[in-house]
Design an enzyme around this catalytic site. Structure first.
Site, mmCIF file in Angstrom:
data_model
loop_
_atom_site.group_PDB
_atom_site.id
_atom_site.type_symbol
_atom_site.label_atom_id
_atom_site.label_comp_id
_atom_site.label_asym_id
_atom_site.label_seq_id
_atom_site.Cartn_x
_atom_site.Cartn_y
_atom_site.Cartn_z
ATOM 1 C CB SER A 242 -1.089 -0.282 1.115
ATOM 2 O OG SER A 242 -0.098 0.908 2.065
ATOM 3 C CE LYS A 243 0.968 8.318 -2.845
ATOM 4 N NZ LYS A 243 2.913 8.231 -3.082
ATOM 5 N NE ARG A 244 -2.132 2.782 6.458
ATOM 6 C CZ ARG A 244 -2.050 2.168 6.997
ATOM 7 N NH1 ARG A 244 -0.908 2.579 8.169
ATOM 8 N NH2 ARG A 244 -2.350 1.071 7.278
#
Length: 461
Positions: A242-244
């Site tokens: 995920s980007k997070r």
């Protein structure tokens, strides 16, 4: 003629899962002398942005995946989609549904209360002997595809093997919204048909879309492509990237000092392999690639191995190209390379020591501007008699008839013997005073590149 496509949605950055899909589709087309098509699936008008489209184009350019046709944009093909929708309505393979949002919500709530899987109950689906309600004047209809009520949809997936869905498990999916705009699953079918796509290579998150798309293709009398669904890429903890949590955007990797060929090399090895080969270029990958060798299991992204591979590509890369890539990084750090050694020569000396381009830039900075030494290094290596000793050594450096690595190296042994010291007692203070750090390559080569004038000035300072 083999024709593959990469069809991202411009609703964010180009992520590495998408790059791997593009890479495998590109490689399959290149391997078979086929055509690789880029298609922008921008039917999500609320979330698609011009910035995301540009990010996709820039990302494809950065990694070097060249496409033969496109980019094609779905928003420029709405007339064609509407034409095919009318064709399906006329042939009885689609119908108008006038359910309001409130009706659909109530339908879902009742089904969930009965413990059933929520789905449209086909109340507006025309059937022999069935009387349909009168269409309400205030509800614009959607168009639904008339999914077969029995039988199954099966295909031999090029990666996962035989996959089969029962039609009774599939809904009558919406192919046009109330405003007439077509939906994703429908547009994909028309595009693949019109563009003569022979092999659809995509992520396995699309497996559930495939039976719906196959049913529509059959209703249109269109040929079926070969489907190959690639396994997911997981992070080191075994979770979906995920980007997070993870660096998943191509832009992220460029900023982190990764070479594009290293990223492609590593992504190629996530879910595919050729014996024990780890380090290879894209020409070799195309020669070796086959869908049969793609694993159906998810792969984990190993950061340590990825950086090791990036280091191998840095070592193999042209020094002038590396110099060009790190110049903006040096400039951002306030380092000018206008005065001093040729940056490509510095790169050649230090690139064995780094795993990414930001570190490479840091390894080059002291050749142009000495660092401020750490106090601990000064305390350890610059002792009371060090300055005088360095002045004596500087006099010998100044007297050298030639300034090169060999000539400088030739001073070390005799000088250490005269002074009654070990090489470390000469080399470490030299590094600290000239470079501002003890972490350098061979000090004779470093001094030779920095140049006589600068070395003497730094020793005098």
């Amino acid at each position: 003629m083999i024709r593959t496509r990469f069809a991202p949605s411009p609703t964010g950055f180009l992520h590495i899962g998408g790059v791997r899909t593009a890479l495998f589709s590109w490689a399959y087309a290149r391997k078979h002398g086929g055509t690789f098509v880029l298609r922008i699936e921008d039917t999500d008008l609320e979330r698609s942005t011009p910035e995301s489209v540009q990010a996709i184009l820039d990302g494809m350019h950065w990694v070097g995946l060249d496409y033969d046709e496109g980019p094609f944009y779905q928003t420029q093909r709405f007339d064609r989609y509407k034409e095919v929708i009318q064709q399906l309505l006329a042939s009885g393979h689609a119908y108008l549904c006038y359910c309001s949002k409130e009706e659909l919500d109530a339908m879902r709530a009742e089904q969930e209360a009965r413990g059933e899987k929520p789905r449209y109950d086909r109340r507006w689906r025309p059937e022999d002997g069935k009387t349909l309600p009168t269409p309400p004047a205030d509800v614009p209809p959607v168009v639904r595809f008339k999914t077969p009520l029995s039988g199954s949809v099966a295909w031999d997936d090029a990666v996962k093997g035989r996959i089969e869905f029962q039609n009774e498990e599939l809904d009558d999916l919406i192919i046009a919204r109330p405003d007439g705009s077509p939906t994703y699953n429908f547009c994909v079918v028309v595009d693949d048909w019109d563009m003569n796509i022979t092999h659809v290579i995509r992520g396995d998150d699309h497996v559930n879309n495939t039976p719906r798309q196959i049913n529509i293709l059959k209703a249109l009398g269109a040929p079926l492509p070969v489907y190959g669904h690639l396994p997911m890429i997981l992070n080191e903890d075994g979770h979906k990237m995920s980007k997070r949590r993870d660096a998943v955007s191509v832009v992220d990797y460029e900023g982190k000092g990764i070479l594009p060929e290293a990223l492609l090399n590593y992504l190629a090895r996530l879910g595919w392999g050729h014996g024990d080969e780890e380090f290879f270029n894209m020409d070799q990958f195309v020669e070796w690639f086959s869908l049969e060798a793609v694993s159906p299991s998810a792969s984990r992204f190993n950061q340590e191995k990825f950086l090791w591979l990036n280091a191998q590509h840095i070592k193999a890369a042209d020094n002038a190209r590396l110099a060009e890539l790190i110049t903006p990084r040096l400039t951002a750090a306030g380092i000018s390379t206008a005065q001093g050694p040729a940056l490509a020569e510095v790169v050649a000396l230090v690139k064995e020591r780094v795993q990414e381009l930001n570190a490479l830039a840091r390894e080059c900075d002291y050749f142009y501007q000495p660092r401020q030494p750490q106090q601990a290094e000064l305390d350890k290596h610059i002792l009371p008699d060090t300055r005088e000793r360095m002045a004596r050594f500087a006099a010998q450096l100044a007297a050298l008839p030639e300034w090169n690595t060999e000539a400088i190296h030739g001073l070390f042994k005799p000088f250490c013997a005269e002074e009654g010291i070990k090489m470390g007692q000469l080399g470490m203070p030299l590094r600290v005073l000239v470079c501002g750090t003890t972490q350098t390559p061979s000090v004779d080569a470093v001094l030779a590149l920095i140049g006589r004038e600068q070395v003497l000035a730094r020793l005098a300072g």
